[in-house]
Design an enzyme around this catalytic site. Structure first.
Site, mmCIF file in Angstrom:
data_model
loop_
_atom_site.group_PDB
_atom_site.id
_atom_site.type_symbol
_atom_site.label_atom_id
_atom_site.label_comp_id
_atom_site.label_asym_id
_atom_site.label_seq_id
_atom_site.Cartn_x
_atom_site.Cartn_y
_atom_site.Cartn_z
ATOM 1 N N LYS A 257 0.857 -1.188 0.000
ATOM 2 C CA LYS A 257 0.000 0.000 0.000
ATOM 3 C C LYS A 257 0.884 1.225 0.000
ATOM 4 O O LYS A 257 1.970 1.239 0.593
ATOM 5 C CB LYS A 257 -0.896 0.025 1.235
ATOM 6 C CG LYS A 257 -2.224 0.727 1.003
ATOM 7 C CD LYS A 257 -3.150 -0.120 0.139
ATOM 8 C CE LYS A 257 -4.546 0.475 0.027
ATOM 9 N NZ LYS A 257 -5.431 -0.401 -0.750
ATOM 10 N N GLY A 258 0.422 2.253 -0.660
ATOM 11 C CA GLY A 258 1.096 3.539 -0.632
ATOM 12 C C GLY A 258 0.145 4.606 -0.138
ATOM 13 O O GLY A 258 -1.024 4.629 -0.545
#
Length: 1063
Positions: free
Chosen positions: A609-610
């Protein structure tokens, strides 16, 4: 940025100033950083206009330089009017009046454009104010000449200040910061301003011995020829301000045209330096996209002052295609207490450091740079560690450890309680301001820590020789142990030691960074996550990126080498909300990646995830922040190809990395740009870099094909199948209405009796069943229930919108507030719901406390729940509901259809070459899809349904056998699959070619195999990804068949059958 960014185009010369000759190492008080970046461009002996390019700069004849102002015919008449006004006020003695007026009009160098625009009474006020300043200076004991004068209007402004050339006056009015905030960094794209500023050749008192001179700033609102051109338009006659076209010389227009042609295709700044013929003066021109470097105008002044340079003139020009060009006329500053660098060396250092300044124009330690205590490199480094410290300074203390040891961390409910407790225990002891105060108190330590950081990460490899060795102060490079001793010796408190020790942790964690590559738009760091305490982050991260720009900060976290997940942008409605979001940023990112890891159980990619957090004052800069985040991460993934532009970086990770990303909150419309940019940067894996891209780029949109909903539906249908329920008789409630992806497709695919729907606009209820035709009309239109035709409700049905108040329901119940009614509707005790499918809504909409509202006499009033929306129900609430008899399937199992679709989209992108990908996976401009694409989408849908059925059956079967709650079994299956997956990838099974090919032949989509063949796919898809396919396929099939706790002989039996098939 494209690796060819600074290359010449259409015959234009290179925009980087050429490297200088050998520079002598001198002892200077103003020095570059101990280990500065090196802006290395090969030397060239070309001649330009008959002039030797001895230093790489183009030579301009002084007569062709700059601007020529049109003459103001009414100037004499205006001077008379000004004199009359001043005479009437009687502040200036008549014996001095003509002299003062003539001095202002004729000797300060103000051009006629200003006088033509300004009113006579304003000019009279300015002349009077300046005379008063002269009188005040004369009467001072210290005889200090000082004036600060400003006149601001809606469409123009003037600022006049006294200053010493070459010095930043930190105690003065800082007019440059002020005009930036008010005019240059204006958020309204329709109100853009150009700036002209010059240093007057005379002092306030006309005393030749004076070191102080006047600096005048003139600001004018732009009047563009065409205010809405194509962003790629570069013709000056179309994109320019009308005043610029009138005043700029032919030579200036040519320079601006050339630099704008490059800037429109750049993510970062374009820089060029010119020599002015017959003088020591240099012209520095910088072009960049507007809105991407807030605060850079004043920061550039501090930069050239640091290197002993002053400006005689400078201009800021705006162009309606979105490009800003700044032009500075620079020369050595006289009267400085210390000997300045040679101008060639100063200019070289300035051009090298503009790229770093562009990344963070106003870093938190900027005052230490402006005052000369630290270099730009050192202060930006300090700023980056300041961000790092905010997220990773251990603030939990022994209390958290004690409670954690007392609880069972393997218990999902306990784990969630610990997570909440951790958030509460992160007190405000170390606020960002307090951390900054500590760092600012130790500039000497910052310098030593930076030197250690630079010593590791600044290197120039073969083919990228260092042509220039810039002078450096003697900063001893200390080992980590000696740095530890130095910190302990110099700090004055425990808190100070904790903060400065975090610098050592940061230095030790950085595996690679783009900090020292000459061109960049944001600063990115690949960190070794082993510094994270296991007590707080029990699942070890594989990869961790930190990105810092002027607009935002962000992380990218992943749990496996091959991992995929979305990139989201977090916005904050207030300063308080930003503080909360910043405090929780890393933990939120870690939690989202962990959820993704569990969800990705039966696909090759692990979870990642960013998260990008916009700055408190940068809420309108989402696109700019995203573009810089992506480009700076690409700096760390792609090998350097161009000396002086993208130099090789020191890679302590020493392993190729490929990231797979997708859309998330606030980024869906940015995915196509990221894909195209990766291709522009030369990434061989650009096709697979982002999922969720448009079909013209080979994307498979989840909403158009109902990918996530297909998985959710398999769990809903599975319950009906196991319990022999007739869907037509099942009363169904859904949060997330017909306007959303999941909600609309759930409506279109379902065959139950809808009794209630809750969405962003309100609540729609009909105990007799909501009209299906009208619901499907809204779902196809993607419209909220506020557009439902209420005439199609039965007499018992009703709709309550959020804006409604004081409503009486058919039952006689009175509703005060529509919003309050909507927010709690899913918790109502009614006889309207058999099956609840959350397809939207806020995280933790049902927690342990609210779960009791839907439990009556120890039994749940909602028999079946399939959690389509992420994190809608907390883990402890799920367990309480299951204990009360609810059949519940959690989000990580139910809504994994989207990740399966994305995974297969990535696989197709990796398997095809560029030509084949365009022919078979990309829709044309009319939206027509290739036949292979249509067939592949159907196979993706079949795979989603098949995977969902396998997991549903495994959870159902194991629950029946063990009685373990389904919400726990979902996690146990995920852990069992991921752990076995990792073991299989390292096992001898992978080394067996027969077994490897057999498993891949079963795991890969049949359409791809038929189209390309197994050997072609193996040759194109990275080895790490093939291993991940191998491991995830075998592990998921085994666990789905034998459960999360199989016997020790089960895997032997499982593989024996497969081996027999291979033979």
């Amino acid at each position: 940025m494209d690796s060819k960014d600074l290359a010449a185009s259409d015959g234009a010369p290179t925009l980087a100033s050429k490297v200088l000759g050998k520079i002598k190492d001198e002892q200077l008080s103003r020095h570059p950083s101990p280990r500065p970046t090196h802006f290395t461009v090969p030397l060239d002996s070309n001649r330009v206009n008959g002039q030797d390019r001895h230093n790489g700069h183009r030579v301009l004849r002084s007569a062709t330089v700059g601007y020529v102002a049109p003459e103001f015919g009414g100037k004499d008449e205006q001077m008379k009017t000004v004199k009359e006004i001043i005479t009437k006020d009687n502040w200036i003695p008549s014996s001095h009046l003509d002299e003062q007026i003539s001095w202002f009009y004729n000797e300060l160098g103000i051009d006629d454009v200003y006088f033509q625009m300004e009113k006579a009474d304003v000019i009279a006020t300015i002349i009077t104010s300046m005379y008063a300043a002269k009188v005040a200076a004369h009467s001072r004991i210290d005889k200090r000449e000082e004036i600060q004068l400003d006149m601001e209007a809606v469409d123009h402004a003037i600022y006049i200040d006294t200053s010493v050339p070459g010095l930043s006056n930190l105690k003065g009015p800082r007019y440059e910061n002020r005009l930036e905030a008010k005019y240059l960094d204006h958020t309204d794209p329709d109100k853009r301003f150009r700036v002209e500023t010059f240093r007057s050749p005379v002092s306030l008192s006309n005393d030749k011995s004076s070191t102080t001179s006047l600096r005048c700033y003139f600001v004018y609102q732009c009047q563009f020829v065409d205010s809405r051109p194509d962003p790629q338009e570069t013709r000056l006659e179309v994109i320019s301000d009308r005043m610029f076209l009138t005043k700029a010389t032919k030579n200036t227009k040519l320079i601006y045209h050339d630099i704008i042609k490059l800037a429109v295709n750049r993510t970062g700044p374009v820089i060029e330096v010119f020599d002015i013929e017959g003088t020591e003066e240099k012209r520095l021109v910088v072009a960049f996209r507007s809105r991407t470097a807030r605060g850079i105008f004043s920061a550039l002044s501090d930069l050239y002052h640091y290197y002993g340079v002053t400006s005689s003139r400078k201009y800021v020009e705006q162009f309606s295609n979105g490009i800003t060009v700044m032009s500075f006329y620079l020369k050595p500053a006289a009267n400085l207490e210390t000997k300045p660098m040679p101008i060639e060396q100063s200019i070289h250092q300035i051009t090298k450091e503009i790229s770093l300044l562009y990344c963070i124009p106003q870093n938190k330690l900027h005052p230490l740079f402006a005052s000369g205590q630290l270099s730009l490199q050192e202060t930006v480094y300090g700023h980056c560690v300041w961000v790092f410290v905010q997220h990773f300074l251990n603030r939990l203390g022994t209390e958290y450890t004690s409670i954690r040891n007392a609880l069972n961390a393997t218990n999902a409910a306990h784990a969630e309680m610990l997570s909440k407790l951790k958030r509460r225990l992160r007190t405000e002891t170390f606020t960002p301001d307090y951390i900054l105060e500590i760092i600012s108190s130790y500039p000497g330590l910052v310098r030593s820590l930076y030197a250690a950081f630079a010593h590791v990460h600044l290197a120039v490899g073969a083919g990228f020789e260092r042509h220039v060795v810039a002078p450096a102060p003697s900063v001893e490079i200390l080992s980590d142990a000696h740095l530890k001793e130095k910190i302990s010796r110099e700090v004055s408190s425990e808190h100070d030691e904790m903060v400065m020790t975090a610098f050592r942790i940061f230095n030790g964690a950085v595996l690679k960074t783009n900090y020292f590559t000459p061109t960049k738009v944001a600063l990115s760091f690949r960190l070794d996550p082993t510094f994270l305490p296991e007590s707080e982050y029990p699942r070890r991260l594989y990869g961790m990126f930190l990105v810092i720009s002027s607009e935002a900060r962000g992380f990218h976290l992943r749990f496996k080498d091959v991992a995929r997940g979305g990139i989201r942008i977090v916005k904050s409605r207030s300063k308080e909300a930003f503080s909360i979001n910043a405090r929780n940023l890393f933990d939120e990112n870690y939690g989202l990646a962990s959820t993704q890891q569990r969800k990705n159980k039966d696909i090759p990619e692990g979870g990642s995830k960013g998260v990008i957090l916009l700055g408190a004052k940068e809420q309108d800069r989402a696109r700019e922040a995203f573009e810089k985040y992506i480009d700076s991460i690409l700096d760390l993934l792609l090998p350097a190809q161009t000396p002086g532009i993208k130099n090789p970086i020191v890679d302590l990770h020493d392993k190729e990395e490929i990231l797979f990303m997708g859309p998330d909150e606030n980024t869906a419309d940015l995915v196509d740009w990221a894909t195209e940019h990766a291709r522009l940067r030369g990434a061989p894996w650009w096709k697979s870099f982002f999922t969720g891209k448009s079909p013209r780029l080979g994307g498979i949109p989840h909403d158009a094909y109902g990918m996530t909903t297909l998985s959710v539906r398999e769990y809903v249908k599975g319950i009906y199948r196991k319990l022999n329920l007739d869907p037509a008789l099942v009363k169904k409630m859904q949060t997330g209405g017909p306007d959303g992806d999941l909600g609309s497709n759930e409506i279109l695919l379902s065959n139950e009796k809808y009794t209630s729907i809750v969405d962003g606009s309100g609540v729609l209820v009909d105990p007799n069943g909501i009209n299906k035709d009208e619901l499907q009309r809204l779902a196809k239109k993607r419209a909220m229930i506020s557009q439902f035709d209420v005439s199609k409700l039965s007499e018992d049905g009703y709709r309550v919108l959020c804006d409604d108040s004081n409503i009486t329901l058919p039952s006689g119940e009175f509703v005060n507030s529509g919003t309050t009614f909507r927010n709690a509707f899913h918790l109502r005790d009614s006889d309207l719901v058999d099956c609840f499918v959350p397809c939207g809504g806020r995280p933790e909409s049902i927690d342990l406390s609210t779960a009791n509202r839907i439990i009556k006499d120890g039994r749940t009033i909602i028999p079946y729940i399939v959690e389509g929306a992420n994190l809608f129900i907390t883990q402890d609430a799920k367990l309480r509901l299951e204990e009360a008899g609810c059949i519940l399937f959690k989000d990580a199992s139910a809504n994994k259809g989207g990740v399966t679709s994305s995974s297969l989209e990535v696989l197709a992108s990796l398997s095809f070459d560029d030509e084949g990908f365009e022919q078979n996976m990309c829709c044309d401009n009319q939206g027509r899809a290739p036949e292979f694409y249509k067939a592949y989408v159907k196979q993706v849908q079949e795979t989603i349904c098949g995977n969902a059925r396998l997991e549903f059956e495994a959870i159902w079967r194991e629950h029946e056998q063990t009685g373990v709650p389904r919400s726990v079994l979902s996690d146990k299956l995920s852990v069992a699959i991921t752990e076995l997956d990792e073991e299989l990838q390292k096992s001898d099974l992978w080394k067996s070619e027969k077994i490897r090919r057999s498993v891949l032949a079963d795991a890969l989509p049949k359409l791809l195999l038929d189209k390309l063949g197994l050997d072609t796919i193996i040759g194109r898809v990275p080895d790490a990804y093939l291993r991940a396919i191998f491991g995830s396929y075998l592990a998921s099939r085994f666990v789905y068949e034998f459960g999360s706790q199989p016997s020790q002989f089960a895997f032997y039996d499982f593989m024996s059958k497969r081996m027999a098939k291979v033979e």
